[in-house]
Every structure is written in structure tokens, then in C-alpha cells.
Design an enzyme around this catalytic site. Structure first.
Site, PDB file in Angstrom:
ATOM      1  N   LYS A  77     141.681  61.823  53.930  1.00 46.46           N
ATOM      2  CA  LYS A  77     141.908  60.529  53.279  1.00 46.46           C
ATOM      3  C   LYS A  77     142.018  59.419  54.321  1.00 46.46           C
ATOM      4  O   LYS A  77     141.442  58.329  54.161  1.00 46.46           O
ATOM      5  CB  LYS A  77     143.158  60.588  52.404  1.00 46.46           C
ATOM      6  N   LYS A  99     136.079  75.961  55.024  1.00 49.72           N
ATOM      7  CA  LYS A  99     136.645  75.426  53.788  1.00 49.72           C
ATOM      8  C   LYS A  99     136.962  76.563  52.821  1.00 49.72           C
ATOM      9  O   LYS A  99     136.064  77.254  52.331  1.00 49.72           O
ATOM     10  CB  LYS A  99     135.657  74.458  53.138  1.00 49.72           C
ATOM     11  N   LYS A 112     135.526  65.453  49.305  1.00 49.33           N
ATOM     12  CA  LYS A 112     135.435  64.403  48.286  1.00 49.33           C
ATOM     13  C   LYS A 112     135.745  63.024  48.832  1.00 49.33           C
ATOM     14  O   LYS A 112     135.080  62.034  48.505  1.00 49.33           O
ATOM     15  CB  LYS A 112     136.361  64.752  47.126  1.00 49.33           C
ATOM     16  N   GLY A 131     143.277  65.476  43.043  1.00 47.06           N
ATOM     17  CA  GLY A 131     143.315  66.587  42.101  1.00 47.06           C
ATOM     18  C   GLY A 131     144.381  66.466  41.035  1.00 47.06           C
ATOM     19  O   GLY A 131     144.233  66.990  39.931  1.00 47.06           O
ATOM     20  N   ASN A 132     145.494  65.731  41.344  1.00 49.54           N
ATOM     21  CA  ASN A 132     146.570  65.596  40.362  1.00 49.54           C
ATOM     22  C   ASN A 132     146.153  64.768  39.159  1.00 49.54           C
ATOM     23  O   ASN A 132     146.848  64.745  38.144  1.00 49.54           O
ATOM     24  CB  ASN A 132     147.815  64.994  41.009  1.00 49.54           C
TER      25      ASN A 132
END
Length: 307
Positions: free
Chosen positions: A269, A123, A207, A9-10
Site C-alpha cells: 500500500k 505469494k 492489487k 479485503g475487509n
């Protein structure tokens, strides 16, 4: 080489920013310059998150509900893929000096209608609201809300496992022709099979897990996850914190089972990197967006390899 790069997101919006057009363009152009210095002539697919933007879009719909109909999350997912994909596409073509074509592709991802998350949504999306507002929205739209640790309530939606990237064959043809493809934005638009039809569902796919599925399907040589920290750490944030430079999937799975990686941050991740490395035998790398050229080249970040 064939590389799949998942942007955190960054890359699009900093935590303290409101996400104005000028802020988004500044962030995306900086990200594009880092990517342009990294990808060379490789076959490249770029994925990205959409958390803040899809939340903003859903809230905007609520604010205008007396004038315009509130759209479903799958439509918001598709809208943010177009929104953010356009920004990345334009900025990256500029950063590459228009030497390569870049294409943002609205991507759909198949999930299981019987996925357990549909019975237990977890979520969070959107802003924190009061108990009264949560009750009103729940009554009006049938939404589910859970108490947020920071106070108040947030809407929660299912986050099912991604099973199949429906546009995979198209993505493969495009990258073979030299096009840099932006795909699976925000985890993709979730669909389920219903007989001979595809039915949209209100859900948000992780994602990183969707990106790993895409990388596996493309038989990528490397899967790179770019985030806001330099890699994977043990005891993150503590005095005895230790960064991992190279680690096997078996070692990571043991640490994951011990709860070393929180589900809302590094957990997905790590899980995505493990899945890719074990399915392909190729390395996954988790590292900082600020060091993207070195991370993609394997000089920085945490390299995850099969045992």
C-alpha cells in the site's frame, strides 16, 4: 475530480468469516453505502482484492478434481473478478439510488515473462496443508509449496510487477460518460506478450500496485486505498506507535527501506501510494474503510504527497 478507490479485503469478507453469500452481501452493501456517501458526481473507478475468494475457488477445484478439471490461476482470477464485481456493481447501484450506472469490467494486466518472481514464487495462495499433501499436489500439478510460519505448507505462486492495464482506454471512455467502473479486481488477470499473442500465466498481481498503475494511467486527481486501519503508522502495534497524518514520498521511502512496513500488509500500500504521488504529483490517501467519506475527502487517513 477523477478518483481511483482501492478496496481492501475487509470490504468483502471479514477475517473471521467463511464468506457465505449472506456475509458477502452484508459486507458489500455496507461498503456500497459508504462509497455512495463519498463519490458524489466525480469520475470514479473502484478496484478490489480477491485473496480469500480466489483461494476458496482454487481449493474447491482441488476437492472436485476427480470429477472436473482443475483450472489455472488466471481463469480463477477472471472468475473472481466477475463474482465480486457483480456483488459490488449491484450493491453500489442500489446505494446510489440507480442515479448512476455501475459496470464491473474483467480487466487484464500485462506483466513481463522475464519477471524475477517467475523463478522465485513467493505469494501464498490457498489453505495450509500437511507436508504429505503438499508433496502429492506438487507431484500431481507441478506446484511449489513453502513452509508457513503458522505450521504446515502453502502453495506459492509468482507475483510479477504490473506493467500495463490493457483495458485502460475503455475504462477512461466509460468514466467520462459518467459510469462508475469496477476494474483490476484482484490485481487483474496476468498476461504476457508472446509475439503477436497474449499468453496467460499462473500468477497473482498485487492489487494495490495494479491499482496505482491504473490510477497513474487515468491521470487520477486522487488515489485512495481503503483498508482496516486508520492510516500509516510508525512502530505499528507497539507502545510508541505513531500515526502519520501527512507524509512525503521521500520520507516514506526511507521508512520503507528500513523495513517499517511489512511486505504482506502495509508494504504494498505504501509502495503503491508513493508510485502514484511521484508519477502524477497528486496525493494518495491510505485510510480506514469505516471512515471512507472522510478519507476520500482528505479529512482522515494518511495523505502521501510528492516532496
Amino acid at each position: 475530480m477523477r478518483i481511483v478507490v482501492a478496496l481492501g479485503g475487509n470490504a468483502l469478507q471479514k477475517p473471521n468469516e467463511k464468506g457465505t453469500p449472506s456475509q458477502l452481501w452484508d459486507n458489500v452493501r455496507r461498503t456500497a453505502r459508504l462509497l455512495a456517501a463519498s463519490i458524489g458526481d466525480n469520475e470514479v473507478v473502484i478496484t478490489h482484492g480477491n485473496g480469500p475468494q480466489v483461494g476458496q475457488l482454487l481449493e474447491s477445484m482441488i476437492m472436485a478434481a476427480d470429477v472436473y478439471p482443475v483450472q489455472t490461476i488466471d481463469i480463477a482470477d477472471a472468475m473472481t473478478q466477475g463474482w465480486l464485481g457483480y456483488l459490488i456493481q449491484t450493491a453500489l447501484e442500489e446505494a446510489l439510488g440507480f442515479r448512476r450506472r455501475v459496470l464491473a469490467l474483467i480487466t487484464r494486466v500485462l506483466v513481463d515473462a522475464k519477471d524475477p518472481s517467475f523463478l522465485n514464487p513467493s505469494k501464498p495462495v490457498g489453505r495450509i496443508v500437511s507436508q504429505r499433501e503438499a508433496e502429492e499436489l506438487s507431484k500431481r500439478y507441478g506446484w511449489k509449496f513453502e513452509r508457513d510460519p503458522r505450521g504446515g505448507y502453502r502453495r506459492v505462486v509468482p507475483s510479477p510487477e504490473p506493467l500495463e492495464v490493457l483495458e485502460l482506454p475503455i475504462i477512461e471512455r466509460l468514466i467520462r460518460d459518467g459510469t462508475v467502473v469496477i476494474a483490476v479486481g484482484g490485481g487483474g488477470v496476468p498476461l504476457v506478450r508472446q509475439g503477436d499473442r497474449l499468453r496467460p500465466v499462473e500468477a497473482v498481481i498485487d492489487k494495490d500496485l495494479a491499482s496505482a498503475l491504473l490510477a497513474i494511467g487515468l491521470r487520477a486527481d486522487t488515489f485512495v486505498i481503503l483498508t482496516d486501519v486508520e492510516g500509516v503508522a510508525i512502530n505499528y502495534g507497539r507502545q510508541d506507535q505513531r500515526w502519520l497524518r501527512e507524509v512525503t514520498t521521500e520520507e516514506l521511502k526511507v521508512l520503507y527501506a528500513k523495513g517499517e512496513f511489512p511486505p504482506g500488509s502495509m508494504g504494498p500500500k505504501v509502495l503503491a501510494a508513493v508510485r502514484f504521488a511521484e508519477a502524477t504529483g497528486n496525493p494518495a490517501i491510505i485510510g480506514s474503510l469505516d471512515e471512507a467519506p472522510d478519507v476520500i475527502a482528505g479529512r482522515r487517513g494518511t495523505i502521501v504527497r510528492p516532496p
